[in-house]
Design an enzyme around this catalytic site. Structure first.
Site, PDB file in Angstrom:
ATOM      1  N   LYS A 118       0.678  -1.222  -0.014  1.00  0.00           N
ATOM      2  CA  LYS A 118       0.185  -0.037   0.146  1.00  0.00           C
ATOM      3  C   LYS A 118       0.866   1.511   0.029  1.00  0.00           C
ATOM      4  O   LYS A 118       0.721   2.076  -0.617  1.00  0.00           O
ATOM      5  CB  LYS A 118      -0.979  -0.214   1.279  1.00  0.00           C
ATOM      6  CG  LYS A 118      -2.022   1.169   1.182  1.00  0.00           C
ATOM      7  CD  LYS A 118      -2.292   1.495   2.338  1.00  0.00           C
ATOM      8  CE  LYS A 118      -1.346   2.631   2.956  1.00  0.00           C
ATOM      9  NZ  LYS A 118      -1.619   3.157   4.325  1.00  0.00           N
ATOM     10  N   ASP A 136      -5.715   0.815   0.371  1.00  0.00           N
ATOM     11  CA  ASP A 136      -6.002   0.998   1.699  1.00  0.00           C
ATOM     12  C   ASP A 136      -7.389   0.682   2.440  1.00  0.00           C
ATOM     13  O   ASP A 136      -8.105   0.171   1.593  1.00  0.00           O
ATOM     14  CB  ASP A 136      -5.862   2.628   2.232  1.00  0.00           C
ATOM     15  CG  ASP A 136      -6.808   3.468   1.514  1.00  0.00           C
ATOM     16  OD1 ASP A 136      -7.742   2.993   0.797  1.00  0.00           O
ATOM     17  OD2 ASP A 136      -6.486   4.747   1.885  1.00  0.00           O
TER      18      ASP A 136
END
Ligand code: SF4
Length: 210
Positions: A118, A136
């Site tokens: 991420k 996310d």
């Protein structure tokens, strides 16, 4: 036009060129801010980095200090001991392995301490303008509710989004999904009654069959 295209068109109309909410001036500052952003809000991170980056800006600055020096600056962001350790160790590795420059590939970025897919994808898309989708908590929730993805696994969701969204829209779609999650499709009480996507949303349609 298929359903995914319709969803993306509506998101684009709603959110357009909206970008990253973290404040940064360099790829390194974005890397630090993104490490700090785990489990906290971008507003909290921006408040902390507003003071932090006045004093420490480069990997060389951070590699010179110890965790106890860094911790007070980032305490408000939570998990600050771990984050301080990761930021300092990532800085040292950027200096030793990458000549002091934040690398610009997923493989190299994820080799840095505290940097997962991420964080790496956030840096790639926002600092280097490379097409990437960072999954996310908002992107994961909203994309799976809408049906742009269908998985309870973060990495699988990323792969499905890469398949279901045209590559040139990956980075922008990432921001659209984040902002839709923040403003409308919240975790506990999604505001489906005012959502422009309800007629296309898998979650809404399933829960409003009658
Ligand atoms: Fe989220 Fe509801 Fe909109 Fe679906 S209809 S995207 S669940 S707010």
């Amino acid at each position: 036009m298929n359903k995914n295209e319709e969803i993306l068109n509506i998101l684009e109309k709603e959110y357009g060129d909206i970008g990253c909410a973290l404040n940064f001036k360099t790829p390194f500052e974005l890397l630090v801010a993104t490490i700090l952003s785990a489990q906290t809000t971008d507003i909290t991170v921006n408040k902390a980095t507003d003071i932090l980056f006045k004093k420490y800006k480069t990997p060389y600055d951070f590699a010179k200090i110890d965790e106890e020096t860094l911790e007070p600056y980032i305490k408000s962001c939570g998990f600050y001991k771990n984050k301080a350790k990761n930021i300092i160790n990532a800085s040292k590795k950027i200096i030793s392995d990458f000549g002091g420059k934040v690398p610009s590939t997923l493989e190299e970025l994820t080799a840095l301490p505290g940097v997962g897919r991420k964080t790496a994808n956030v840096v790639l898309s926002n600092a280097f303008n490379i097409d990437a989708i960072a999954v996310d908590t908002h992107v994961f929730r909203v994309s799976n509710r809408l049906g742009l993805a269908n998985s309870d696994d973060v990495y699988e969701t990323e792969k499905q989004l890469m398949k279901n969204i045209p590559k040139k829209k990956w980075s922008r779609a990432h921001h659209w999904l984040i902002w839709h999650g923040r403003k409308i499709c919240s975790a506990r009480n999604p505001k489906c009654s005012i959502c422009q996507l309800s007629h296309l949303c898998k979650y809404y349609i399933k829960n409003n069959k009658n």
